[in-house]
Design a protein around this motif. Structure first.
Motif, PDB file in Angstrom:
ATOM      1  N   LEU A  40       0.815  -1.218   0.000  1.00 36.46           N
ATOM      2  CA  LEU A  40       0.000   0.000   0.000  1.00 36.46           C
ATOM      3  C   LEU A  40       0.847   1.267   0.000  1.00 36.46           C
ATOM      4  O   LEU A  40       0.385   2.335   0.392  1.00 36.46           O
ATOM      5  N   VAL A  41       2.092   1.142  -0.465  1.00 38.27           N
ATOM      6  CA  VAL A  41       2.943   2.331  -0.608  1.00 38.27           C
ATOM      7  C   VAL A  41       2.289   3.238  -1.660  1.00 38.27           C
ATOM      8  O   VAL A  41       1.810   2.755  -2.676  1.00 38.27           O
ATOM      9  N   ASP A  42       2.219   4.551  -1.348  1.00 39.04           N
ATOM     10  CA  ASP A  42       1.515   5.436  -2.281  1.00 39.04           C
ATOM     11  C   ASP A  42       2.499   6.376  -2.987  1.00 39.04           C
ATOM     12  O   ASP A  42       3.623   6.566  -2.526  1.00 39.04           O
ATOM     13  N   PRO A  43       2.086   6.943  -4.117  1.00 34.30           N
ATOM     14  CA  PRO A  43       2.999   7.769  -4.915  1.00 34.30           C
ATOM     15  C   PRO A  43       3.547   8.961  -4.134  1.00 34.30           C
ATOM     16  O   PRO A  43       4.714   9.334  -4.314  1.00 34.30           O
ATOM     17  N   GLY A  44       2.740   9.545  -3.256  1.00 35.29           N
ATOM     18  CA  GLY A  44       3.197  10.702  -2.479  1.00 35.29           C
ATOM     19  C   GLY A  44       4.357  10.339  -1.575  1.00 35.29           C
ATOM     20  O   GLY A  44       5.305  11.118  -1.397  1.00 35.29           O
ATOM     21  N   LEU A  45       4.311   9.142  -1.021  1.00 33.05           N
ATOM     22  CA  LEU A  45       5.384   8.682  -0.141  1.00 33.05           C
ATOM     23  C   LEU A  45       6.677   8.476  -0.941  1.00 33.05           C
ATOM     24  O   LEU A  45       7.768   8.875  -0.501  1.00 33.05           O
ATOM     25  N   ILE A  46       6.548   7.878  -2.110  1.00 32.74           N
ATOM     26  CA  ILE A  46       7.729   7.699  -2.985  1.00 32.74           C
ATOM     27  C   ILE A  46       8.297   9.075  -3.353  1.00 32.74           C
ATOM     28  O   ILE A  46       9.517   9.293  -3.311  1.00 32.74           O
ATOM     29  N   ASP A  47       7.417  10.016  -3.656  1.00 30.86           N
ATOM     30  CA  ASP A  47       7.856  11.388  -3.967  1.00 30.86           C
ATOM     31  C   ASP A  47       8.643  11.995  -2.806  1.00 30.86           C
ATOM     32  O   ASP A  47       9.677  12.630  -3.022  1.00 30.86           O
TER      33      ASP A  47
ATOM     34  N   ARG B  84      -6.777  -6.734   6.017  1.00 29.06           N
ATOM     35  CA  ARG B  84      -6.846  -5.263   5.959  1.00 29.06           C
ATOM     36  C   ARG B  84      -6.289  -4.756   4.623  1.00 29.06           C
ATOM     37  O   ARG B  84      -6.874  -3.875   3.978  1.00 29.06           O
ATOM     38  N   ALA B  85      -5.171  -5.341   4.202  1.00 26.29           N
ATOM     39  CA  ALA B  85      -4.567  -4.923   2.936  1.00 26.29           C
ATOM     40  C   ALA B  85      -5.498  -5.247   1.777  1.00 26.29           C
ATOM     41  O   ALA B  85      -5.671  -4.439   0.858  1.00 26.29           O
ATOM     42  N   ALA B  86      -6.118  -6.425   1.833  1.00 28.58           N
ATOM     43  CA  ALA B  86      -7.017  -6.831   0.744  1.00 28.58           C
ATOM     44  C   ALA B  86      -8.184  -5.856   0.631  1.00 28.58           C
ATOM     45  O   ALA B  86      -8.555  -5.439  -0.474  1.00 28.58           O
ATOM     46  N   ALA B  87      -8.754  -5.469   1.770  1.00 28.64           N
ATOM     47  CA  ALA B  87      -9.889  -4.537   1.751  1.00 28.64           C
ATOM     48  C   ALA B  87      -9.457  -3.184   1.180  1.00 28.64           C
ATOM     49  O   ALA B  87     -10.164  -2.586   0.371  1.00 28.64           O
ATOM     50  N   SER B  88      -8.264  -2.720   1.580  1.00 32.87           N
ATOM     51  CA  SER B  88      -7.774  -1.435   1.064  1.00 32.87           C
ATOM     52  C   SER B  88      -7.502  -1.505  -0.428  1.00 32.87           C
ATOM     53  O   SER B  88      -7.821  -0.588  -1.166  1.00 32.87           O
ATOM     54  N   LEU B  89      -6.889  -2.605  -0.861  1.00 37.44           N
ATOM     55  CA  LEU B  89      -6.542  -2.738  -2.281  1.00 37.44           C
ATOM     56  C   LEU B  89      -7.799  -2.833  -3.146  1.00 37.44           C
ATOM     57  O   LEU B  89      -7.829  -2.358  -4.270  1.00 37.44           O
ATOM     58  N   ARG B  90      -8.852  -3.453  -2.599  1.00 38.51           N
ATOM     59  CA  ARG B  90     -10.119  -3.524  -3.335  1.00 38.51           C
ATOM     60  C   ARG B  90     -10.884  -2.218  -3.266  1.00 38.51           C
ATOM     61  O   ARG B  90     -11.795  -1.976  -4.022  1.00 38.51           O
ATOM     62  N   GLY B  91     -10.509  -1.376  -2.276  1.00 36.92           N
ATOM     63  CA  GLY B  91     -11.283  -0.159  -2.044  1.00 36.92           C
ATOM     64  C   GLY B  91     -12.636  -0.486  -1.457  1.00 36.92           C
ATOM     65  O   GLY B  91     -13.592   0.276  -1.587  1.00 36.92           O
ATOM     66  N   ASP B  92     -12.732  -1.616  -0.780  1.00 35.67           N
ATOM     67  CA  ASP B  92     -14.019  -2.059  -0.224  1.00 35.67           C
ATOM     68  C   ASP B  92     -14.445  -1.223   0.976  1.00 35.67           C
ATOM     69  O   ASP B  92     -13.661  -0.960   1.876  1.00 35.67           O
ATOM     70  N   THR B  93     -15.699  -0.858   0.970  1.00 37.76           N
ATOM     71  CA  THR B  93     -16.274  -0.266   2.175  1.00 37.76           C
ATOM     72  C   THR B  93     -17.575  -0.971   2.469  1.00 37.76           C
ATOM     73  O   THR B  93     -18.147  -1.629   1.603  1.00 37.76           O
ATOM     74  N   GLU B  94     -18.019  -0.853   3.670  1.00 35.61           N
ATOM     75  CA  GLU B  94     -19.343  -1.355   4.009  1.00 35.61           C
ATOM     76  C   GLU B  94     -20.072  -0.271   4.790  1.00 35.61           C
ATOM     77  O   GLU B  94     -19.457   0.589   5.419  1.00 35.61           O
ATOM     78  N   THR B  95     -21.391  -0.309   4.728  1.00 34.08           N
ATOM     79  CA  THR B  95     -22.210   0.658   5.434  1.00 34.08           C
ATOM     80  C   THR B  95     -22.640   0.028   6.742  1.00 34.08           C
ATOM     81  O   THR B  95     -23.109  -1.113   6.755  1.00 34.08           O
TER      82      THR B  95
END
Ligand code: MG
Length: 400
Positions: free
Chosen positions: A116-123, A228-239
């Motif tokens: 979950l490394v993001d482009p801003g962090l690499i920057d 947790r990583a899988a949910a973030s990578l899928r962008g999954d949310t639940e109500t």
């Protein structure tokens, strides 16, 4: 040092994926476990391939993982993989040596298990690395928790100050020639105990900067991390929905606090805090939506800190708890039940106040009032009741 002042430094990412991942259960090393339709390693590699400043990506793999690597990297434009060694340090050294022919200016060394490394962090790492006098820059987070040293019996043997302490993450970026030389020297001196590359650089006397990492850039270690990583990578949310209910009795006074607004009245509400019955119901609804206990657990009436405390504090903390869980309030619907005082004239102020405390738009909040037609304790004017429903969007918890 080969960096030209006229051209952008050439950066290669070295992904360390040679570990066996013994801490996550199962036969498959964690970097090859599936999450959101692809192996973790593929997500990690793609994060660097997508970054415009990264010219090439090489993965250090375990010799037994050729087939797994072929599957995980299928169709991606990567430099050929190299075999790692017995330790992480040896694996990185082999990876760096394999890049000698490429002669990049910068190398970003990154754990395969941080997808979950993001482009801003690499920057941020690359920006720090480009500053004069800096041989390295690593992602890290300041220590928030107090550190305890345990004794042999598992009791506290001491408390360490957390001031100036950071938790190291990756990517760890370095000027290529300098980190290669530092790793070779560590190998020659027989030092094999370095747990990250910044430590190798430090031992060689190189200046390494700390840049702000990210809580999302966690290293997958447990099954829970993987979910947790899988949910973030899928962008999954639940109500999710929570309800709250509270009652406070009247006592002599000149105003009641409702939804953080002072409403002049011939009595006040009795309670340990400011007895804002509506906010108390709202706090329980929000905590309930994310399964975070109730108001009494977070703000015990027995704690003198909360004597006469403004209940706005409790609501602000509930909003923080939501944010800590990656959740956001969708809407809050409050019903205040009493014969008097009249709520209507204060309704807009109450909505505005709640929206302010919760940092959401007023359109996400409703405040309604009703009587009980003279029946029951509210009908007899003995106190006020409040009921709340909160709906939140939260990261999906999957099958947990
Ligand atoms: Mg209460």
């Amino acid at each position: 040092m080969t960096t030209s002042v006229h051209s952008r430094p050439r950066t290669v990412a070295l992904i360390v994926a040679a570990g066996r991942g013994a801490r996550v259960g199962g036969d498959v090393p964690k970097q090859y476990r599936m999450a959101a339709g692809a192996p973790i390693l593929r997500h990690t590699v793609q994060a660097f391939l997508r970054h415009p400043a990264v010219a090439g990506v090489r993965v250090v793999i375990h010799p037994d993982d050729h087939d797994r690597y072929a599957g995980a990297s299928f169709g991606l434009d990567l430099l050929p993989p190299v075999h790692g060694g017995a330790t992480r340090q040896q694996s990185v050294l082999r990876g760096l040596e394999s890049l000698e022919a490429e002669a990049p200016d910068f190398v970003l060394i990154h754990d395969a298990a941080r997808p979950l490394v993001d482009p801003g962090l690499i920057d941020r790492v690359l920006a720090a690395l480009s500053s004069p006098g800096c041989a390295g820059a690593i992602a890290a987070l300041p220590m928030a928790d107090t550190l305890k040293r345990a004794d042999a019996a598992g009791r506290i043997g001491g408390t360490l100050g957390r001031d100036g302490l950071w938790r190291a993450q990756t990517p760890q970026g370095f000027r290529f020639e300098e980190i290669l030389a530092a790793h070779r020297r560590a190998g020659t001196e027989g030092r094999a105990d370095f747990t990250d590359d910044a430590a190798v650089a430090e031992a060689a006397g190189l200046a390494v900067a700390l840049v702000q990492g990210s809580e999302d850039n966690f290293k997958i270690t447990t099954e829970q991390d993987l979910a947790r990583a899988a949910a973030s990578l899928r962008g999954d949310t639940e109500t999710r929905t929570g309800t709250g209910f509270d009652v406070h009795a009247f006592e002599p006074g000149d105003a009641v606090m409702l939804c953080g607004v002072r409403v002049p009245f011939d009595r006040k509400l009795k309670g340990h805090s400011d007895a804002d019955v509506a906010i108390h119901a709202a706090v329980d609804a929000i905590l309930g939506a994310v399964g975070a206990g109730d108001i009494g657990a977070h703000f015990p009436p027995s704690d003198p800190r909360w004597r006469a405390a403004p209940s706005a504090l409790f609501l602000a903390r509930a909003a923080e708890i939501l944010a800590e869980r990656g959740a956001a309030l969708v809407n809050l619907d409050l019903t205040i039940i009493c014969e008097a005082p009249r709520i209507g004239p204060h309704r807009d102020a109450m909505i505005a106040r709640l929206a302010d405390i919760l940092a959401v738009k007023p359109s996400r909040i409703a405040v309604k009032a009703t009587t009980t037609e003279g029946l029951g304790f509210t009908g007899r004017g003995e106190g006020i009741a409040a009921h709340a429903v909160a709906t939140v969007k939260a990261p999906a918890t999957g099958g947990e």
